[in-house]
Design an enzyme around this catalytic site. Structure first.
Site, PDB file in Angstrom:
ATOM      1  N   GLY A  11      11.259  97.165  -8.183  1.00 34.22           N
ATOM      2  CA  GLY A  11      11.207  95.827  -8.132  1.00 34.22           C
ATOM      3  C   GLY A  11      11.788  95.042  -9.316  1.00 34.22           C
ATOM      4  N   ASN A  65      -0.208  97.930 -12.106  1.00 29.97           N
ATOM      5  CA  ASN A  65       0.890  98.605 -12.719  1.00 29.97           C
ATOM      6  C   ASN A  65       0.452  99.393 -13.855  1.00 29.97           C
ATOM      7  OD1 ASN A  65       2.736  97.778 -10.954  1.00 29.97           O
ATOM      8  ND2 ASN A  65       3.778  96.424 -12.455  1.00 29.97           N
ATOM      9  N   ASP A  79       9.710  99.343  -3.302  1.00 30.39           N
ATOM     10  CA  ASP A  79       9.517 100.846  -2.941  1.00 30.39           C
ATOM     11  C   ASP A  79       7.993 101.062  -2.652  1.00 30.39           C
ATOM     12  OD1 ASP A  79       9.164 100.639  -5.576  1.00 30.39           O
ATOM     13  OD2 ASP A  79      10.244 102.180  -6.175  1.00 30.39           O
ATOM     14  N   THR A  80       7.185 100.192  -3.536  1.00 27.47           N
ATOM     15  CA  THR A  80       5.735 100.519  -3.252  1.00 27.47           C
ATOM     16  C   THR A  80       5.010  99.939  -2.102  1.00 27.47           C
ATOM     17  OG1 THR A  80       5.544 100.348  -5.628  1.00 27.47           O
ATOM     18  CG2 THR A  80       3.490 100.351  -4.439  1.00 27.47           C
TER      19      THR A  80
END
Length: 505
Positions: A89, A311, A248-249
């Site tokens: 991101g 995160n 992607d997450t």
């Protein structure tokens, strides 16, 4: 039978996988893999976007060859029905009014955003920023990157006509269309968490140009097809392009086969790779004093869901150690490093994985020993102890995050689903079960790829719902179970870890 092509771009490398769905089972085949190495020009760290574009075209060519000639698995003489791209991101490229890329995108680990969070908070208070966007404060957020460009009077910012995030930019190279998919846009700290549109009023208060922001589209939108020029270059038809969950997450979470009765807050997910993304899937954003104080983020998900997560630095620390050791001639794969770490002394020393010392590229083993000296702990006698300290410390951080989530949600997390490349690290999986006291299920390894494919299949109406495709993924790629052991030792270690973080060294 459907063939879908998924590109998964990570911070250290990318892959192209061809997926075959027969209505009951998904099978996948890796057709292309490539490194993603940043380039430093002067003092600025960039992504080599033209190389990433080249790898994208190469991956499509290889996939077309695979479909034509196959490997005796029944994929011969079949066309690619659709393709999609996901990536990390926050990072982006800027186009001028003619659609020309102004510069190579800047890497999120670049130092240009130093001080920008504090500068933004002088104009829009942190509480308001968080309440509006639901996104955690990270110095690499897109909003702070743009503020840095504006503050420094960056020529590219002045000439910018369109902003596109990395997967949107790669899609633009293929289709010529300009749009921002929601899950990737949500990482920017520039979207309204309630409306899922750009937070225009807030951005204008910061003096940021909102005219460069294209329309936001939902994951699962068929967002064009290969241009005739690209299709001709590749020798194929104009293959449909699906805007998947382009973060992607977001794709990885779309692939999580949550057990029956444990979906949502009862089952946490851990996307384990360069970063560790630890969270739960929710129907509504969780924007509270507790979530702000603990710096939790509410990123967009598939099917109107949100990803409440934190995160954590992740296996980046181990990757950088390996890079240093490889350069010194001590070349070992991750499986060997983990096997050696298993025999090292338990809880020899402990680190905070999110300490600033571990953020930037460099000699990570030296950084770890510097941290241990600074905190009055024993330095590592060998590489095996370095690896064990990293893995144990990550597991202890996961315990802390689990407890924070349970406090924020007012619910007990009963299971942790680990997916992504890091789920292959069986020692870390066991440490995570031990540290948290939770049942851990590991897999699928290629979660981002499978989630990417899942959204393509939904968009092409090959399956009826996200729940259905998740169930299919669970049957296609069974998970491995890890149960907790060694409670007393891990409780003692967690006490040391919590005290270390309280000291905020």
């Amino acid at each position: 039978m459907s063939n879908v092509l998924a590109f998964d771009y990570g911070a250290s490398g990318g892959r192209a996988f061809l997926g075959v769905f027969d209505g009951k089972i998904i099978s996948i085949e890796e057709v292309h893999r490539f490194p993603n190495e940043p380039v430093t020009i002067g003092k600025t760290i960039h992504w080599d976007i033209q190389k990433l574009r080249y790898e994208l075209l190469t991956g499509i060519k290889k996939s077309l060859d695979y479909c034509s000639y196959g490997n005796n698995r029944g994929t011969r003489d079949r066309q690619i029905n659709s393709l999609g791209i996901d990536s990390w991101g926050v990072d982006f490229g800027l186009l001028d009014k003619h659609g020309k890329l102004l510069d190579n995108p800047v890497h999120y680990r670049d130092t240009r955003t130093e001080g920008m969070m504090e500068q933004a908070a002088l104009i829009v208070p942190k509480t308001e920023l968080y309440n509006t966007t639901g996104i955690a404060f990270q110095k690499f957020n897109t909003i702070f990157q743009l503020l840095a460009m504006k503050t420094s009077q960056d020529p590219a910012y002045k000439q910018a006509h369109t902003l596109l995030f990395i997967p949107d930019l790669l899609a633009y190279f293929l289709t010529g269309n300009k749009a921002c998919e929601y899950t990737i846009a949500s990482t920017s700290m520039m979207c309204d968490v309630a409306t899922r549109e750009w937070a225009g009023t807030m951005l204008s208060r910061l003096g940021l140009d909102t005219k460069m922001l294209p329309s936001i589209i939902k994951p699962g939108t068929i967002a064009g097809a290969l241009t005739s020029q690209v299709a001709q270059e590749l020798g194929t038809r104009e293959i449909p392009f699906v805007a998947v969950a382009e973060h992607d997450t977001g794709s990885a979470v779309a692939a999580v086969p949550f057990p029956s009765g444990l979906a949502g807050a009862s089952c946490a997910y851990l996307s384990s790779g360069t970063w560790s993304l630890f969270g739960v899937e929710t129907d509504k954003p969780v924007v509270t004093e507790k979530s702000l104080a603990a710096n939790y983020t509410n990123e967009g998900g598939v099917g109107g869901k949100y990803r409440l997560l934190k995160n954590i630095m992740g296996l980046w620390i181990l990757q950088e150690c390996k890079r240093t050791w490889d350069a010194m001639g001590s070349i070992k794969d991750f499986e060997t490093l983990a096997a050696e770490a298993k025999n090292a002394t338990p809880f020899y020393s402990i680190i905070d994985p999110d300490n600033e010392l571990f953020y930037r590229p460099g000699n990570m083993p030296e950084n770890i020993n510097e941290y241990l000296q600074r905190t009055g702990q024993r330095i590592c006698p060998d590489n095996a102890h370095v690896v064990r300290i990293i893995l144990e410390s990550l597991a202890l951080k996961y315990r802390m995050v689990t407890q924070e989530l349970e406090d924020i949600l007012g619910k007990t997390i009963r299971q942790i689903q680990i997916m992504g490349g890091g789920s292959q690290n069986r020692l870390l999986n066991q440490f995570t079960a031990n540290a948290t006291g939770k049942r851990v299920c590991a897999g699928p390894v290629e979660a981002a790829v499978l989630g990417n494919m899942a959204v393509q299949l939904l968009a092409m109406r090959e399956t009826g719902s996200l729940d259905q495709i998740r169930e299919i993924i669970g049957k296609s790629f069974p998970a491995e179970e890890f149960l907790p052991t060694g409670k007393r030792e891990w409780d003692d270690a967690y006490g040391r870890f919590a005290e270390l973080l309280r000291r905020n060294v």
